[in-house]
Motif scaffolding. Structure first.
Motif, PDB file in Angstrom:
ATOM      1  N   TRP A 199      -4.384  -3.609  -5.848  1.00  0.00           N
ATOM      2  CA  TRP A 199      -5.201  -2.415  -5.717  1.00  0.00           C
ATOM      3  C   TRP A 199      -4.583  -1.342  -6.602  1.00  0.00           C
ATOM      4  N   ARG A 227      -1.469  -4.023  -1.191  1.00  0.00           N
ATOM      5  CA  ARG A 227      -2.084  -3.658   0.087  1.00  0.00           C
ATOM      6  C   ARG A 227      -2.802  -2.316  -0.042  1.00  0.00           C
ATOM      7  N   GLN A 228      -4.066  -2.269   0.310  1.00  0.00           N
ATOM      8  CA  GLN A 228      -4.822  -1.026   0.207  1.00  0.00           C
ATOM      9  C   GLN A 228      -4.238   0.064   1.113  1.00  0.00           C
ATOM     10  N   GLU A 229      -3.763  -0.327   2.304  1.00  0.00           N
ATOM     11  CA  GLU A 229      -3.226   0.682   3.221  1.00  0.00           C
ATOM     12  C   GLU A 229      -1.968   1.347   2.669  1.00  0.00           C
ATOM     13  N   ARG A 230      -1.244   0.625   1.792  1.00  0.00           N
ATOM     14  CA  ARG A 230      -0.038   1.224   1.195  1.00  0.00           C
ATOM     15  C   ARG A 230      -0.416   2.342   0.223  1.00  0.00           C
ATOM     16  N   GLU A 255      -3.050   4.240   0.603  1.00  0.00           N
ATOM     17  CA  GLU A 255      -3.412   5.367   1.464  1.00  0.00           C
ATOM     18  C   GLU A 255      -2.171   6.117   1.924  1.00  0.00           C
ATOM     19  N   GLN A 256      -1.111   5.382   2.222  1.00  0.00           N
ATOM     20  CA  GLN A 256       0.146   6.016   2.628  1.00  0.00           C
ATOM     21  C   GLN A 256       0.739   6.824   1.479  1.00  0.00           C
TER      22      GLN A 256
END
Length: 297
Positions: free
Chosen positions: A247, A256-259, A261-262
């Protein structure tokens, strides 16, 4: 076999225009290379405004690879490193879990000068995405050179043609600068799953067809494609082993997409440190609602 040709697209960094090659809509990566920008060629006038500089900004999950043909830039990062980047040297910054840096034209600001170079990003393997950030500088004289039959080359990183660069990398790759005399031939190195050649100057011929400055030629795996210079030419050869989907959003790369966002939240909250030698301004997180993460593979 030539698989596709990618043309350079103009991209404004907010005061300094670059020629973007990767990522491309139908070819996001070549090996671990996920980003490839041409900085110039441009003749910068005296009195370069500070708005032309790239102010402090963050990265995660990648290494920035900066290499100049002409000109000069000054790198400053959140590790406290200050390094003047000059032609032929390699500057390899590993963002890992998070770093910020700036790129300024301090050395050209007063008198101006010719500027030309490449900044690439190399995605990190999943096992190294959260490594501690690091910066490595390799002087031009420390990088392996070769010269034969009208080809003068410098291996910037990785392994090719029986040579190995001292640059510290995290996955199998090669990155090479070659100057070709008129009519000189150069075959792509073998032993790498994905390979490409970027025409930085002049023209080359492949299988009877000509390709011009600013085009990246992406080759299918297998064989040893041969490039012939039509007049003096400059090439950048690159490739390596693919790492799997990534991503990418703004300056952040992750598996990881959530990383991502973090990382966005960390930069907005000031949890990624600014360079101690360049901390009076920074590039804020883009706020465009349409700027969503894009999967890269």
């Amino acid at each position: 076999m030539l698989e596709m040709v990618i043309d350079t697209r103009c991209h404004d960094l907010g005061g300094f225009e670059v020629g973007r090659v990767l990522p491309f809509r139908s070819r996001r990566m070549v090996g671990p290379f996920i980003f490839f920008d041409r900085m110039g060629p441009v003749d910068m006038p005296p009195g370069i405004p500070r708005a032309t500089d790239v102010r402090p900004h963050p990265h995660i999950g990648l290494s920035t690879v900066t290499y100049l043909f002409d000109g000069e830039m000054t790198h400053r990062d959140s590790l406290g490193v200050e390094q003047v980047i000059t032609p032929g040297a390699l500057n390899w910054m590993t963002a890992g879990a998070g770093i910020s840096h700036s790129e300024r034209f301090d050395g050209l600001r007063e008198g101006g000068g010719f500027m030309d170079g490449i900044q690439a990003w190399v995605a990190l393997p999943e096992a190294h995405e959260e490594d501690a950030p690091a910066f490595d500088h390799y002087a031009a004289g420390s990088l392996p050179r070769f010269s034969e039959d009208g080809v003068d080359g410098r291996l910037i990183a990785g392994s090719a043609f029986g040579l190995s660069s001292p640059a510290r990398t995290h996955s199998p790759l090669f990155y090479l600068h070659a100057e070709l005399a008129d009519g000189a031939r150069l075959a792509l190195p073998d032993g790498h799953a994905e390979r490409a050649a970027y025409v930085a100057k002049g023209e080359v011929e492949v299988d009877g067809r000509r390709y011009r400055q600013g085009q990246m030629l992406v080759f299918a795996s297998g064989g040893r494609p041969l490039l012939r210079a039509v007049g003096p030419a400059r090439l950048m050869l690159l490739g390596g082993e693919p790492l799997g989907p990534r991503w990418i959003w703004w300056n952040f790369v992750s598996s990881r997409q959530e990383r991502i966002e973090q990382a966005k939240a960390d930069w907005s909250a000031g949890r990624i440190r600014l360079p101690p030698l360049d901390h009076d301004e920074f590039i804020p997180l883009p706020g465009a609602p349409a700027a969503e993460p894009t999967p890269m593979s």
